[in-house]
Design a protein around this motif. Structure first.
Motif, PDB file in Angstrom:
ATOM      1  N   ILE A  34       0.838  -1.206   0.000  1.00  0.00           N
ATOM      2  CA  ILE A  34       0.000   0.000   0.000  1.00  0.00           C
ATOM      3  C   ILE A  34       0.872   1.255   0.000  1.00  0.00           C
ATOM      4  O   ILE A  34       0.622   2.205  -0.755  1.00  0.00           O
ATOM      5  CB  ILE A  34      -0.954  -0.019   1.209  1.00  0.00           C
ATOM      6  CG1 ILE A  34      -1.973  -1.143   1.053  1.00  0.00           C
ATOM      7  CG2 ILE A  34      -1.660   1.324   1.367  1.00  0.00           C
ATOM      8  CD1 ILE A  34      -2.811  -1.393   2.291  1.00  0.00           C
ATOM      9  N   ASP A  36       3.893   1.576  -1.121  1.00  0.00           N
ATOM     10  CA  ASP A  36       4.543   1.685  -2.433  1.00  0.00           C
ATOM     11  C   ASP A  36       3.552   1.914  -3.572  1.00  0.00           C
ATOM     12  O   ASP A  36       3.953   2.019  -4.726  1.00  0.00           O
ATOM     13  CB  ASP A  36       5.350   0.416  -2.724  1.00  0.00           C
ATOM     14  CG  ASP A  36       6.566   0.283  -1.811  1.00  0.00           C
ATOM     15  OD1 ASP A  36       6.929   1.293  -1.178  1.00  0.00           O
ATOM     16  OD2 ASP A  36       7.131  -0.819  -1.734  1.00  0.00           O
ATOM     17  N   ARG A  37       2.242   1.956  -3.248  1.00  0.00           N
ATOM     18  CA  ARG A  37       1.166   2.178  -4.221  1.00  0.00           C
ATOM     19  C   ARG A  37       1.021   1.034  -5.223  1.00  0.00           C
ATOM     20  O   ARG A  37       0.497   1.205  -6.320  1.00  0.00           O
ATOM     21  CB  ARG A  37       1.367   3.495  -5.005  1.00  0.00           C
ATOM     22  CG  ARG A  37       1.507   4.740  -4.138  1.00  0.00           C
ATOM     23  CD  ARG A  37       0.330   4.961  -3.208  1.00  0.00           C
ATOM     24  NE  ARG A  37       0.313   6.287  -2.650  1.00  0.00           N
ATOM     25  CZ  ARG A  37       0.941   6.671  -1.534  1.00  0.00           C
ATOM     26  NH1 ARG A  37       1.623   5.751  -0.851  1.00  0.00           N
ATOM     27  NH2 ARG A  37       0.879   7.900  -1.106  1.00  0.00           N
ATOM     28  N   ARG A  38       1.495  -0.164  -4.836  1.00  0.00           N
ATOM     29  CA  ARG A  38       1.197  -1.336  -5.667  1.00  0.00           C
ATOM     30  C   ARG A  38      -0.247  -1.769  -5.445  1.00  0.00           C
ATOM     31  O   ARG A  38      -0.852  -2.396  -6.300  1.00  0.00           O
ATOM     32  CB  ARG A  38       2.172  -2.474  -5.334  1.00  0.00           C
ATOM     33  CG  ARG A  38       3.587  -2.199  -5.847  1.00  0.00           C
ATOM     34  CD  ARG A  38       4.549  -3.358  -5.605  1.00  0.00           C
ATOM     35  NE  ARG A  38       5.061  -3.368  -4.234  1.00  0.00           N
ATOM     36  CZ  ARG A  38       4.844  -4.326  -3.361  1.00  0.00           C
ATOM     37  NH1 ARG A  38       4.088  -5.363  -3.699  1.00  0.00           N
ATOM     38  NH2 ARG A  38       5.358  -4.277  -2.156  1.00  0.00           N
ATOM     39  N   ARG A  40      -3.825   0.163  -4.551  1.00  0.00           N
ATOM     40  CA  ARG A  40      -4.355   1.517  -4.540  1.00  0.00           C
ATOM     41  C   ARG A  40      -5.637   1.599  -3.712  1.00  0.00           C
ATOM     42  O   ARG A  40      -6.298   0.582  -3.442  1.00  0.00           O
ATOM     43  CB  ARG A  40      -4.628   1.980  -5.972  1.00  0.00           C
ATOM     44  CG  ARG A  40      -3.417   1.915  -6.894  1.00  0.00           C
ATOM     45  CD  ARG A  40      -2.324   2.889  -6.417  1.00  0.00           C
ATOM     46  NE  ARG A  40      -1.137   2.840  -7.250  1.00  0.00           N
ATOM     47  CZ  ARG A  40      -0.970   3.542  -8.376  1.00  0.00           C
ATOM     48  NH1 ARG A  40      -1.953   4.326  -8.800  1.00  0.00           N
ATOM     49  NH2 ARG A  40       0.133   3.439  -9.056  1.00  0.00           N
ATOM     50  N   ALA A  41      -6.005   2.803  -3.345  1.00  0.00           N
ATOM     51  CA  ALA A  41      -7.216   3.050  -2.562  1.00  0.00           C
ATOM     52  C   ALA A  41      -8.438   2.457  -3.251  1.00  0.00           C
ATOM     53  O   ALA A  41      -8.648   2.633  -4.457  1.00  0.00           O
ATOM     54  CB  ALA A  41      -7.401   4.553  -2.366  1.00  0.00           C
ATOM     55  N   GLU A  43      -9.158  -0.704  -3.787  1.00  0.00           N
ATOM     56  CA  GLU A  43      -9.014  -2.028  -4.386  1.00  0.00           C
ATOM     57  C   GLU A  43      -9.486  -3.102  -3.400  1.00  0.00           C
ATOM     58  O   GLU A  43      -9.217  -3.033  -2.209  1.00  0.00           O
ATOM     59  CB  GLU A  43      -7.561  -2.290  -4.792  1.00  0.00           C
ATOM     60  CG  GLU A  43      -7.142  -1.487  -6.020  1.00  0.00           C
ATOM     61  CD  GLU A  43      -5.818  -1.958  -6.584  1.00  0.00           C
ATOM     62  OE1 GLU A  43      -5.203  -2.848  -5.965  1.00  0.00           O
ATOM     63  OE2 GLU A  43      -5.421  -1.460  -7.648  1.00  0.00           O
ATOM     64  N   TYR A  74      -5.321   1.070   7.173  1.00  0.00           N
ATOM     65  CA  TYR A  74      -4.910   0.699   5.820  1.00  0.00           C
ATOM     66  C   TYR A  74      -6.043  -0.022   5.080  1.00  0.00           C
ATOM     67  O   TYR A  74      -6.143   0.075   3.857  1.00  0.00           O
ATOM     68  CB  TYR A  74      -3.680  -0.208   5.867  1.00  0.00           C
ATOM     69  CG  TYR A  74      -2.425   0.499   6.356  1.00  0.00           C
ATOM     70  CD1 TYR A  74      -1.736   1.370   5.521  1.00  0.00           C
ATOM     71  CD2 TYR A  74      -1.949   0.296   7.639  1.00  0.00           C
ATOM     72  CE1 TYR A  74      -0.583   2.015   5.967  1.00  0.00           C
ATOM     73  CE2 TYR A  74      -0.803   0.940   8.098  1.00  0.00           C
ATOM     74  CZ  TYR A  74      -0.126   1.801   7.250  1.00  0.00           C
ATOM     75  OH  TYR A  74       0.985   2.453   7.688  1.00  0.00           O
ATOM     76  N   LEU A  89      -7.042   6.683   1.629  1.00  0.00           N
ATOM     77  CA  LEU A  89      -5.610   6.786   1.372  1.00  0.00           C
ATOM     78  C   LEU A  89      -5.357   7.534   0.069  1.00  0.00           C
ATOM     79  O   LEU A  89      -6.136   7.434  -0.883  1.00  0.00           O
ATOM     80  CB  LEU A  89      -4.982   5.397   1.291  1.00  0.00           C
ATOM     81  CG  LEU A  89      -4.980   4.577   2.596  1.00  0.00           C
ATOM     82  CD1 LEU A  89      -4.505   3.157   2.313  1.00  0.00           C
ATOM     83  CD2 LEU A  89      -4.091   5.239   3.629  1.00  0.00           C
ATOM     84  N   ASP A  91      -4.048   8.435  -3.601  1.00  0.00           N
ATOM     85  CA  ASP A  91      -3.860   7.572  -4.760  1.00  0.00           C
ATOM     86  C   ASP A  91      -2.525   7.831  -5.449  1.00  0.00           C
ATOM     87  O   ASP A  91      -1.996   6.967  -6.135  1.00  0.00           O
ATOM     88  CB  ASP A  91      -4.998   7.784  -5.767  1.00  0.00           C
ATOM     89  CG  ASP A  91      -5.652   6.458  -6.144  1.00  0.00           C
ATOM     90  OD1 ASP A  91      -5.195   5.419  -5.658  1.00  0.00           O
ATOM     91  OD2 ASP A  91      -6.615   6.487  -6.934  1.00  0.00           O
ATOM     92  N   GLU A  92      -1.981   9.062  -5.292  1.00  0.00           N
ATOM     93  CA  GLU A  92      -0.758   9.406  -5.991  1.00  0.00           C
ATOM     94  C   GLU A  92       0.442   8.770  -5.307  1.00  0.00           C
ATOM     95  O   GLU A  92       0.529   8.739  -4.075  1.00  0.00           O
ATOM     96  CB  GLU A  92      -0.564  10.932  -6.016  1.00  0.00           C
ATOM     97  CG  GLU A  92      -1.589  11.648  -6.879  1.00  0.00           C
ATOM     98  CD  GLU A  92      -1.451  11.289  -8.352  1.00  0.00           C
ATOM     99  OE1 GLU A  92      -0.291  11.087  -8.786  1.00  0.00           O
ATOM    100  OE2 GLU A  92      -2.472  11.185  -9.045  1.00  0.00           O
ATOM    101  N   GLY A  93       1.370   8.300  -6.085  1.00  0.00           N
ATOM    102  CA  GLY A  93       2.576   7.713  -5.533  1.00  0.00           C
ATOM    103  C   GLY A  93       3.591   8.768  -5.178  1.00  0.00           C
ATOM    104  O   GLY A  93       3.455   9.940  -5.528  1.00  0.00           O
TER     105      GLY A  93
END
Length: 489
Positions: A34, A36-38, A40-41, A43, A74, A89, A91-93
């Motif tokens: 989460i 590392d944005r693998r 995403r919010a 999902e 989370y 959370l 969404d942008e990395g």
């Protein structure tokens, strides 16, 4: 909103052989995904039952990990729909390379100018990398009375009083300050009472506090040339402007200081044992310095770092004892006379400055640790400190004499030995053709920790040399160390 199919493959792996519990591996795997944005919010996550099947482990650690991730925000649970990555959370990395930001772009890492003046994470100089012959400021810790010290520590640790465990006075532990005041009045001719003493973690913190109370950005400060680099760093980081003032056989050249900057806000001096050349500020210079401070409204920061060790006469009285206008802040430490890791020092403040220093100290770290102050109180009042000083003076005098004799025998006219009357170091001044930094670097490779003189200058060094500590080296080993140093030179 993005939704993964119910049968999504797990994005984590578990290792049954690892000492990390299974629930912790699952928890850390999802949290990292989460961050590392693998993931995403919004999902959707697999059910705990299907995830347990995929990973081939019990459902219990999966449930524990999911409960923790739900509690920390989370994950979020939707009645009748399942478990999802929390929609709240971002969404942008993160930026692709946060370590090399571009000014004006997101993720820029802004640092203070104060920290920039000290340089970029500089490694230790080669001559600071070890313990042994010629290492500066290294006392003979193997001669310390550890049995006495241990019994005093145990005494205060077994049955601590309430005052040792609760919040304390910003000035320090009162009984310790009373014992210290008595010592300073009799041994250093310092004019003080316990109410004027502030306990600090060492001379560096004393200088930091002084800078915060006394100086503004760009305040000019006299600095001995050559002088103590640690003081220069603290005062420069506080925004002060360093004014190098030359020293000679009589110490700081006050007339030169007035000529260079008569309106300096403060002067940093080591009058009893000038660092690093070892001279003593003469009586006429002391009175001249105090007169200048009184006329100009300047402050004097007196660093009395190792004045207890003097070999050809009694210790020189403190400059502060001559001050009749309350212009001197007197700074001392136990790092040289006991051991550096103790981290106990002190300041004697002019009475009218005590409230301001107390307020700044309270904002910085509230109060100093109390246990070792209580131990030091007993160490002082029971006579252990005085006995230890007498023993160390004799020991260091012997080591000093052996070092001077060895230098004269091995190097003769190649070096001029300076500052032999006091302290735990001396200077072996070299002819101008020598490069003292290069010599010190080569010496370090041979296990000799000689410090070059040139880094002690603010301006261009006028003479090269080596600062040789002798406090931590047994007298029997000094001649061989000097022979090895001669080969390096």
């Amino acid at each position: 909103m993005k939704r993964a199919p119910q049968g999504i493959l797990p994005i984590i792996a578990v290792d049954r052989r690892s000492q990390v519990p299974l629930y912790r591996q699952v928890y850390e795997g999802y949290r990292e995904a989460i961050v590392d944005r693998r993931l995403r919010a919004g999902e959707r996550l697999p059910s705990t039952r299907s995830l347990a099947t995929e990973l081939g482990i019990s459902r219990i650690p999966i449930l524990s990990a999911f409960e923790q991730l739900l509690a920390e925000g989370y994950f979020e649970s939707r009645v009748g729909a399942g478990t999802f990555v929390a929609s709240s959370l971002p969404d942008e990395g993160p930026p692709s390379d946060a370590r090399t930001p571009v000014r004006g772009t997101p993720g820029r890492r802004v640092l203070s100018q104060a920290s920039a003046v000290l340089g970029e994470g500089l490694p230790l100089a080669p001559w600071q990398g070890g313990v042994g012959a010629f290492r500066m400021n290294q006392p003979a810790v193997d001669q310390f009375p550890f049995q006495v010290w241990s019994s005093l520590v145990a005494k205060h640790s077994r049955n601590p009083t309430r005052s040792l465990l609760t919040y304390g006075d910003p000035m320090g532990y009162r009984p310790f300050r009373e014992a210290l005041a008595a010592y300073l009045r009799t041994s250093r001719a310092v004019r003080c009472e316990a109410d004027h003493i502030m306990v600090v973690s060492g001379s560096q913190q004393a200088l930091e506090l002084s800078a915060r109370v006394l100086l503004d950005a760009r305040s000019p400060v006299w600095m001995e040339e050559p002088g103590y680099a640690g003081a220069k760093d603290v005062l420069t980081m506080a925004g002060a402007r360093m004014v190098p003032v030359p020293v000679d056989a009589e110490g700081l050249d006050v007339s030169a200081g007035i000529e260079r900057c008569a309106n300096a806000r403060a002067a940093y001096v080591t009058p009893s044992h000038q660092y690093p050349l070892g001279g003593t500020l003469s009586a006429s210079r002391r009175l001249q310095l105090l007169d200048w401070a009184q006329r100009s409204g300047a402050w004097i920061l007196e660093d009395d770092y190792d004045s207890e060790y003097r070999y050809e006469s009694l210790p020189v009285s403190a400059l502060q004892g001559l001050d009749r206008d309350a212009r001197v802040i007197y700074i001392g430490t136990f790092s040289k006379v006991l051991f550096p890791a103790l981290r106990v020092g002190y300041m004697v403040l002019p009475p009218d400055l005590v409230p301001r220093f107390m307020r700044v100290r309270d904002a910085m770290d509230i109060f100093p640790p109390t246990l070792f102050q209580a131990v030091l109180t007993d160490f002082l009042t029971e006579g252990h400190f005085a006995r230890h000083l007498r023993k160390m003076r004799q020991l260091y005098r012997e080591r000093r004499t052996v070092l001077v004799d060895s230098l004269q025998r091995e190097l003769g006219d190649t070096v001029e030995v300076l500052g032999t009357q006091a302290g735990m170091h001396l200077v072996a001044a070299l002819p101008k053709r020598f490069k003292d930094r290069q010599i010190a670097e080569r010496a370090a490779k041979e296990g000799l920790w000689a410090m070059p003189l040139s880094p002690c200058y603010l301006e261009k060094a006028t003479r090269p040399g080596l600062i040789l500590g002798y406090g931590g080296t047994d007298a029997a080993r000094i001649p061989e160390a000097v022979r090895r140093l001669r080969k390096v030179i």
